[in-house]
Design a protein around this motif. Structure first.
Motif, PDB file in Angstrom:
ATOM      1  N   THR A  30     -12.974  -3.439  46.941  1.00  0.00           N
ATOM      2  CA  THR A  30     -13.182  -3.252  44.892  1.00  0.00           C
ATOM      3  C   THR A  30     -12.015  -4.041  44.878  1.00  0.00           C
ATOM      4  O   THR A  30     -10.634  -4.653  45.669  1.00  0.00           O
ATOM      5  CB  THR A  30     -12.303  -2.270  44.621  1.00  0.00           C
ATOM      6  OG1 THR A  30     -13.140  -0.496  44.803  1.00  0.00           O
ATOM      7  CG2 THR A  30     -12.284  -1.684  43.517  1.00  0.00           C
ATOM      8  N   TYR A  34     -12.186  -5.662  38.563  1.00  0.00           N
ATOM      9  CA  TYR A  34     -12.633  -4.120  38.802  1.00  0.00           C
ATOM     10  C   TYR A  34     -11.198  -2.875  38.376  1.00  0.00           C
ATOM     11  O   TYR A  34     -11.774  -2.227  37.634  1.00  0.00           O
ATOM     12  CB  TYR A  34     -13.238  -4.164  39.644  1.00  0.00           C
ATOM     13  CG  TYR A  34     -14.018  -2.860  39.598  1.00  0.00           C
ATOM     14  CD1 TYR A  34     -14.921  -2.589  38.407  1.00  0.00           C
ATOM     15  CD2 TYR A  34     -13.840  -1.320  39.675  1.00  0.00           C
ATOM     16  CE1 TYR A  34     -15.828  -0.957  37.897  1.00  0.00           C
ATOM     17  CE2 TYR A  34     -14.446  -0.098  40.053  1.00  0.00           C
ATOM     18  CZ  TYR A  34     -15.491  -0.029  39.152  1.00  0.00           C
ATOM     19  OH  TYR A  34     -16.444   1.312  38.419  1.00  0.00           O
ATOM     20  N   LYS A  37      -9.557  -3.495  34.922  1.00  0.00           N
ATOM     21  CA  LYS A  37     -10.865  -2.411  34.090  1.00  0.00           C
ATOM     22  C   LYS A  37     -10.414  -0.944  34.255  1.00  0.00           C
ATOM     23  O   LYS A  37     -10.240  -0.430  32.838  1.00  0.00           O
ATOM     24  CB  LYS A  37     -11.781  -2.898  34.957  1.00  0.00           C
ATOM     25  CG  LYS A  37     -12.247  -4.597  34.103  1.00  0.00           C
ATOM     26  CD  LYS A  37     -13.995  -4.866  34.128  1.00  0.00           C
ATOM     27  CE  LYS A  37     -14.458  -6.523  34.081  1.00  0.00           C
ATOM     28  NZ  LYS A  37     -15.798  -6.679  34.251  1.00  0.00           N
TER      29      LYS A  37
END
Length: 179
Positions: A30, A34, A37
């Motif tokens: 990951t 991200y 966010k």
């Protein structure tokens, strides 16, 4: 925002707040962008989690109520044992002197549920290693509590009156220990 990111073998992002720190568990691979966010999208929930965490009054990685930085659990346990023993020596001496009650031995042990245990017949007292995380006044209350058990085995009115006799704010401190 104090934050820790842990990558592990999971399917989705998990956000927790522990001891004032936002802990994000994310699947391997990951990206940081991200994660940012997801955190941005969940700002209000994170604030709720922070509020709930603050109310829990946790003492993880604390020494006598103050946050400390330690690299690993083994070092933390060594610090807890050494420093707690020194404080317990002083506190037991103080309360044995003013109460007239004396433990035959005091041991520090890892315990899951209790802050301390007392065996009145033998005079032995065990103190939970995790007590090193708590403020000194709470440690002092546990020392007094266990010593008074040498005289009164139960938590009856006589027991509490004896504790309050030597520590007028005992009940207030005991209440904090239960949180």
């Amino acid at each position: 925002m104090i934050m820790k990111i842990i990558k592990k073998k999971i399917k989705s992002i998990i956000i927790k707040v522990e001891d004032g720190e936002v802990v994000v568990s994310a699947p391997h691979g990951t990206s940081k962008s991200y994660i940012d966010k997801v955190l941005d999208k969940n700002k209000s929930r994170i604030e709720e989690l922070k509020t709930l965490d603050a109310k829990k009054n946790r003492f993880k990685n604390h020494l006598f109520g103050e946050k400390i930085e330690v690299d690993n659990e083994k070092d933390l346990e060594k610090i807890y044992r050494t420093r707690l023993k020194a404080v317990l020596d002083i506190l037991f001496e103080k309360y044995e002197k003013i109460t007239g009650l004396k433990a035959t031995s005091v041991n520090i042990r890892k315990m899951k549920v209790r802050w301390g245990t007392c065996y009145p017949a033998s005079g032995k007292i065990n103190i939970n290693l995790k007590l090193a995380e708590r403020p000194i006044d709470e440690i002092e209350a546990v020392v007094l509590h266990e010593l008074v058990h040498l005289k009164y085995g139960n938590h009856d009115k006589k027991f509490y009156n004896e504790c309050i006799k030597y520590m007028p704010n005992y009940l207030e401190i005991e209440k904090r220990l239960k949180t």
